[in-house]
Design a protein around this motif. Structure first.
Motif, PDB file in Angstrom:
ATOM      1  N   ALA A 202      29.956  38.533  26.691  1.00  0.00           N
ATOM      2  CA  ALA A 202      29.239  39.000  27.623  1.00  0.00           C
ATOM      3  C   ALA A 202      28.735  40.279  27.366  1.00  0.00           C
ATOM      4  O   ALA A 202      27.470  40.469  27.498  1.00  0.00           O
ATOM      5  CB  ALA A 202      30.005  38.776  29.058  1.00  0.00           C
ATOM      6  N   ARG A 203      29.742  40.987  26.869  1.00  0.00           N
ATOM      7  CA  ARG A 203      29.199  42.386  26.467  1.00  0.00           C
ATOM      8  C   ARG A 203      28.179  42.279  25.332  1.00  0.00           C
ATOM      9  O   ARG A 203      27.237  43.201  25.141  1.00  0.00           O
ATOM     10  CB  ARG A 203      30.534  43.551  26.290  1.00  0.00           C
ATOM     11  N   LEU A 204      28.776  41.715  24.357  1.00  0.00           N
ATOM     12  CA  LEU A 204      27.835  41.388  23.046  1.00  0.00           C
ATOM     13  C   LEU A 204      26.578  41.303  23.284  1.00  0.00           C
ATOM     14  O   LEU A 204      25.526  41.638  22.832  1.00  0.00           O
ATOM     15  CB  LEU A 204      28.400  40.564  21.954  1.00  0.00           C
ATOM     16  N   VAL A 205      26.409  40.319  24.333  1.00  0.00           N
ATOM     17  CA  VAL A 205      24.911  39.761  24.683  1.00  0.00           C
ATOM     18  C   VAL A 205      24.094  40.862  25.211  1.00  0.00           C
ATOM     19  O   VAL A 205      23.025  40.838  24.922  1.00  0.00           O
ATOM     20  CB  VAL A 205      24.874  38.524  25.799  1.00  0.00           C
ATOM     21  N   SER A 206      24.737  41.573  26.246  1.00  0.00           N
ATOM     22  CA  SER A 206      24.050  42.611  26.633  1.00  0.00           C
ATOM     23  C   SER A 206      23.850  43.935  25.985  1.00  0.00           C
ATOM     24  O   SER A 206      23.425  44.836  26.410  1.00  0.00           O
ATOM     25  CB  SER A 206      24.728  42.894  28.038  1.00  0.00           C
ATOM     26  N   LEU A 207      24.375  44.006  24.751  1.00  0.00           N
ATOM     27  CA  LEU A 207      24.542  45.253  23.962  1.00  0.00           C
ATOM     28  C   LEU A 207      22.794  45.435  23.702  1.00  0.00           C
ATOM     29  O   LEU A 207      22.039  44.734  22.987  1.00  0.00           O
ATOM     30  CB  LEU A 207      24.790  45.148  22.466  1.00  0.00           C
ATOM     31  N   PRO A 208      22.325  46.798  23.504  1.00  0.00           N
ATOM     32  CA  PRO A 208      20.920  47.133  23.150  1.00  0.00           C
ATOM     33  C   PRO A 208      20.724  46.607  21.537  1.00  0.00           C
ATOM     34  O   PRO A 208      21.496  47.271  20.922  1.00  0.00           O
ATOM     35  CB  PRO A 208      20.654  48.297  23.810  1.00  0.00           C
ATOM     36  N   GLY A 209      19.726  46.036  21.371  1.00  0.00           N
ATOM     37  CA  GLY A 209      19.572  45.523  19.795  1.00  0.00           C
ATOM     38  C   GLY A 209      19.048  46.607  18.868  1.00  0.00           C
ATOM     39  O   GLY A 209      19.340  46.660  17.641  1.00  0.00           O
ATOM     40  N   VAL A 211      19.761  49.832  18.153  1.00  0.00           N
ATOM     41  CA  VAL A 211      20.536  50.802  17.451  1.00  0.00           C
ATOM     42  C   VAL A 211      20.869  49.923  16.144  1.00  0.00           C
ATOM     43  O   VAL A 211      21.008  50.679  15.082  1.00  0.00           O
ATOM     44  CB  VAL A 211      21.626  51.240  18.340  1.00  0.00           C
ATOM     45  N   GLU A 212      21.268  48.701  16.408  1.00  0.00           N
ATOM     46  CA  GLU A 212      21.777  48.054  15.344  1.00  0.00           C
ATOM     47  C   GLU A 212      20.770  47.590  14.385  1.00  0.00           C
ATOM     48  O   GLU A 212      21.173  47.831  13.190  1.00  0.00           O
ATOM     49  CB  GLU A 212      22.483  46.687  16.124  1.00  0.00           C
ATOM     50  N   GLU A 213      19.655  47.268  15.024  1.00  0.00           N
ATOM     51  CA  GLU A 213      18.352  47.082  13.925  1.00  0.00           C
ATOM     52  C   GLU A 213      18.050  48.383  13.061  1.00  0.00           C
ATOM     53  O   GLU A 213      18.185  48.083  11.877  1.00  0.00           O
ATOM     54  CB  GLU A 213      17.243  46.847  14.909  1.00  0.00           C
ATOM     55  N   ALA A 214      18.187  49.578  13.760  1.00  0.00           N
ATOM     56  CA  ALA A 214      17.799  50.634  12.827  1.00  0.00           C
ATOM     57  C   ALA A 214      18.963  50.940  11.960  1.00  0.00           C
ATOM     58  O   ALA A 214      18.700  51.039  10.769  1.00  0.00           O
ATOM     59  CB  ALA A 214      17.811  51.818  13.857  1.00  0.00           C
ATOM     60  N   GLY A 219      20.175  50.182   5.852  1.00  0.00           N
ATOM     61  CA  GLY A 219      21.006  49.760   4.633  1.00  0.00           C
ATOM     62  C   GLY A 219      22.662  49.869   4.994  1.00  0.00           C
ATOM     63  O   GLY A 219      23.269  50.164   4.090  1.00  0.00           O
ATOM     64  N   VAL A 220      23.045  49.921   6.222  1.00  0.00           N
ATOM     65  CA  VAL A 220      24.257  49.876   6.702  1.00  0.00           C
ATOM     66  C   VAL A 220      24.939  48.470   6.202  1.00  0.00           C
ATOM     67  O   VAL A 220      24.526  47.318   6.628  1.00  0.00           O
ATOM     68  CB  VAL A 220      24.508  50.080   8.008  1.00  0.00           C
ATOM     69  N   THR A 221      26.127  48.558   5.649  1.00  0.00           N
ATOM     70  CA  THR A 221      26.870  47.383   5.423  1.00  0.00           C
ATOM     71  C   THR A 221      27.336  46.588   6.815  1.00  0.00           C
ATOM     72  O   THR A 221      27.480  47.223   7.820  1.00  0.00           O
ATOM     73  CB  THR A 221      28.115  47.339   4.653  1.00  0.00           C
ATOM     74  N   PRO A 222      27.714  45.231   6.852  1.00  0.00           N
ATOM     75  CA  PRO A 222      28.002  44.550   8.070  1.00  0.00           C
ATOM     76  C   PRO A 222      29.244  45.259   8.791  1.00  0.00           C
ATOM     77  O   PRO A 222      29.440  45.351   9.956  1.00  0.00           O
ATOM     78  CB  PRO A 222      28.248  43.081   7.695  1.00  0.00           C
ATOM     79  N   TRP A 223      30.130  45.482   7.765  1.00  0.00           N
ATOM     80  CA  TRP A 223      31.412  46.194   8.254  1.00  0.00           C
ATOM     81  C   TRP A 223      31.040  47.430   8.755  1.00  0.00           C
ATOM     82  O   TRP A 223      31.703  47.760   9.872  1.00  0.00           O
ATOM     83  CB  TRP A 223      32.498  46.299   7.057  1.00  0.00           C
ATOM     84  N   GLN A 224      30.430  48.377   8.177  1.00  0.00           N
ATOM     85  CA  GLN A 224      30.022  49.757   8.917  1.00  0.00           C
ATOM     86  C   GLN A 224      29.087  49.452  10.054  1.00  0.00           C
ATOM     87  O   GLN A 224      29.631  50.093  11.056  1.00  0.00           O
ATOM     88  CB  GLN A 224      29.203  50.432   7.879  1.00  0.00           C
ATOM     89  N   ASN A 225      28.283  48.498  10.254  1.00  0.00           N
ATOM     90  CA  ASN A 225      27.590  48.137  11.504  1.00  0.00           C
ATOM     91  C   ASN A 225      28.624  47.898  12.559  1.00  0.00           C
ATOM     92  O   ASN A 225      28.626  48.448  13.683  1.00  0.00           O
ATOM     93  CB  ASN A 225      26.606  47.074  11.406  1.00  0.00           C
ATOM     94  N   PHE A 226      29.650  46.866  12.340  1.00  0.00           N
ATOM     95  CA  PHE A 226      30.691  46.586  13.343  1.00  0.00           C
ATOM     96  C   PHE A 226      31.485  47.920  13.764  1.00  0.00           C
ATOM     97  O   PHE A 226      31.759  48.349  14.727  1.00  0.00           O
ATOM     98  CB  PHE A 226      31.620  45.594  12.666  1.00  0.00           C
ATOM     99  N   ARG A 227      32.024  48.687  12.689  1.00  0.00           N
ATOM    100  CA  ARG A 227      33.084  49.736  12.886  1.00  0.00           C
ATOM    101  C   ARG A 227      32.273  50.956  13.529  1.00  0.00           C
ATOM    102  O   ARG A 227      32.851  51.633  14.328  1.00  0.00           O
ATOM    103  CB  ARG A 227      33.282  50.235  11.568  1.00  0.00           C
ATOM    104  N   HIS A 228      30.872  51.273  13.265  1.00  0.00           N
ATOM    105  CA  HIS A 228      30.464  52.561  13.800  1.00  0.00           C
ATOM    106  C   HIS A 228      29.396  52.148  14.789  1.00  0.00           C
ATOM    107  O   HIS A 228      28.933  53.116  15.522  1.00  0.00           O
ATOM    108  CB  HIS A 228      29.848  53.392  12.701  1.00  0.00           C
TER     109      HIS A 228
END
Lengths: 315, 288
Positions: A202-209, A211-214, A219-228
């Motif tokens: 439920a929380r993941l769905v409502s995350l604003p997209g 920041v992640e897109e940026a 060029g952030v790796t998937p792991w860095q994206n998750f971690r930070h």
């Protein structure tokens, strides 16, 4: 001049009166509407909790309650007995291990599941509802299946283990000391990871997209994206889940009772209280034990709210 | 650059591995439960690791045995299911009757002690059940309703009301006040507004709450065990199954049929209302 002033003050006070009438009506309606709920909660929960406190300070059995009601002499003996009994401390230790590992495990698995199910795939909806089955299914039925699957003689796990994994004998998962506690923790993770999965999804769905897109454009790796990026935004839900699950697991009775009956090093506190009450008819002792548990829980909760909850809000 | 590609590939594969493992872990016990419920016990003892049933071993005797009344040589699960159904339906109905006005008041109306009442409902949700079990056991024995379905229903109502108020409150707050204000202009009373406007609008949330309460009452075990163990006529399915599985008289596969019967109503209801239920649950607890 005075008339004008009067009129000027009269108008708002008329409005205020009208508002106060509707306020009063709301007040009365509100009180009437919450009354039944409040009465039930008082009669079936608050009064028993207080009564439990009284019982904890009395040397009571079923016969003495039948004869004297609440008028038995007060004593601190129950608490002395509870706190000096090594069995109490042992069960408390077991409860802490059980609730901490179950909570951490179910949230970790729930998080992994939520991330794996994040991107749409065909059949995701069905798969997701299937994953919630352990959480909604009746506890007696699922503990019974686990008992059958883990049975040392005819359980499928042991049968496969001896055939393919080179086990010499079947493992008595629910009847032998280190395995039994591990198994009940495993069961608890299995049963409650869907709960964490649900909330985290439920929380993941409502995350604003954005920041992640940026971040991904940068060029952030998937792991860095998750971690930070993703994980920090999930932290408030994770901490809420941790508190809820810890409290629930700390008081858990039926899962452990049904799986092992509290044997083989799995006697958690709630099972111990039950045994005191039903096994040895020690009402005072059971009440004192239950009270000490609630006190431990209340103090931990208080510390959490006082020192950690506010910091979480500021984040 | 290459790190991104490598991670993308690994996580892409890992994701499917995780999905498959989790699905097997969650679904397999239920599959195994159903499978074993259709074989005679000797087959389980002979082939413990079989994952399907050859057609000649398939039997429905387990279900006949578990459902038949004790007088007819069965285990009486039909009667247990009736008990469970009565308890769960009564609990859901009365809980809603009480929780709907309660949650409406907490969500909408300003009244004396509103904050305290809200906090109380939430705090009660966190009380250890075992602590109220002891006095209720003693008290219900004293007034003579311990060994009855009524006693059980009363306890279940008290246990489910806080969650229900919580779930409903979140939804009621999301209904715009303006809808109600229009009716209030026409002079409708609060009670009328509640029954004619708010309740119909809140139906999805009410249904999911009812379902959740039903599930809790149907699945509950501790109080059934404490109150009803001595009286077989009053056993719920959960209690019946656990009592019979402790003995050795009834074969495990017959009891597997009992497990399936205990689980089916929950799966059916859950399947019907899964979406609203999960929404109700997460929205309810999120706003706490």
């Amino acid at each position: 001049m005075t008339q004008l002033a009067n009129r000027a003050t009269a108008a708002p006070s008329g409005g205020r009166r009208r508002r106060s009438i509707s306020n009063r009506r709301d007040n009365r309606a509100g009180l009437t509407m919450v009354l039944p709920t409040t009465i039930i909660i008082f009669a079936i929960i608050i009064v028993p909790v207080i009564w439990n406190l009284i019982l904890a300070f009395q040397d009571t059995s079923f016969t003495s309650i039948a004869e004297n009601g609440l008028a038995n002499p007060f004593t601190l003996q129950n608490f002395a007995d509870v706190l000096t009994d090594p069995g109490f401390w042992q069960s408390l230790g077991t409860t802490v291990v059980y609730s901490v590992f179950s909570t951490a495990g179910s949230i970790a698995v729930g998080l992994i599941a939520a991330l794996a199910f994040r991107k749409p795939f065909r059949g995701r909806g069905v798969a997701r509802s299937l994953m919630l089955l352990p959480y909604v299914a009746p506890v007696v039925a699922v503990t019974f299946v686990w008992q059958i699957m883990l049975n040392p003689q005819f359980g499928i796990i042991n049968s496969l283990g001896t055939q393919f994994l080179g086990w010499e004998h079947g493992i008595d998962f629910l009847g032998k000391a280190p395995f039994a506690l591990m198994t009940v923790i495993g069961f608890e993770i299995w049963r409650y990871f869907p709960f964490a999965f649900l909330f985290l999804t439920a929380r993941l769905v409502s995350l604003p997209g954005d920041v992640e897109e940026a971040a991904l454009v940068d060029g952030v790796t998937p792991w860095q994206n998750f971690r930070h990026v993703v994980f920090p935004q999930l932290l408030p839900v994770i901490s809420l889940l941790s508190v809820l699950r810890l409290i629930m697991t700390f008081n858990k009775f039926d899962d452990v009772f049904l799986l092992t009956g509290g044997g083989a090093g799995t006697e958690v506190s709630a099972v111990r209280v039950y045994d005191q009450l039903v096994g040895s008819f020690d009402i005072g002792g059971a009440a004192a034990n239950a009270f000490v548990l609630s006190a431990i829980l209340a103090v931990s909760l208080f510390i959490y709210v006082k020192f950690f909850a506010r910091r979480g809000e500021e984040d | 650059m290459s790190r991104i590609v490598v991670q993308n590939r690994t996580f892409g594969v890992l994701r499917w591995v995780v999905i498959v493992i989790l699905l097997i872990a969650t679904v397999f016990p239920f599959y195994y439960m159903i499978e074993l419920s259709f074989v005679p016990i000797e087959e389980l003892l002979l082939h413990p690791d079989r994952l399907w049933i050859p057609i000649q071993d398939f039997t429905l005797d387990t279900y006949a045995n578990v459902l038949k009344s004790v007088d007819d040589g069965g285990q009486g699960f039909g009667h247990f299911m009736l008990n469970s159904a009565i308890v769960a339906v009564a609990t859901a109905a009365i809980t809603l009757l009480v929780a709907i006005p309660g949650s409406y008041a907490v969500a909408r109306l300003k009244f004396f002690g509103q904050r305290q009442v809200s906090t109380l409902f939430l705090a009660v949700y966190l009380f250890p059940v075992i602590i109220i079990a002891i006095p209720l056991f003693v008290g219900f024995s004293a007034i003579g309703i311990r060994e009855s379905l009524v006693g059980l229903v009363i306890v279940y109502i008290a246990q489910t009301i806080p969650v229900s108020v919580h779930m409903l409150r979140g939804y009621l707050k999301s209904i715009p006040v303006s809808v109600e204000e229009a009716a209030m202009m026409d002079g409708a009373s609060r009670f009328r507004i509640l029954t004619r406007i708010t309740i119909p609008l809140a139906m999805p949330s009410i249904m999911s709450t009812a379902l959740y309460v039903f599930m809790i009452a149907w699945n509950e075990f501790l109080f059934a065990l404490l109150f009803l163990t001595a009286n077989r006529d009053l056993w719920t399915v959960s209690l019946g199954l656990s009592q019979l599985s402790n003995g050795i008289e009834v074969s495990k596969t017959v009891l597997m049929a009992g497990s399936v019967l205990l689980t089916i109503p929950i799966i059916v209801l859950y399947g019907l209302a899964e979406r609203t239920l999960t929404e109700g649950l997460t929205s309810g607890a999120d706003k706490g």
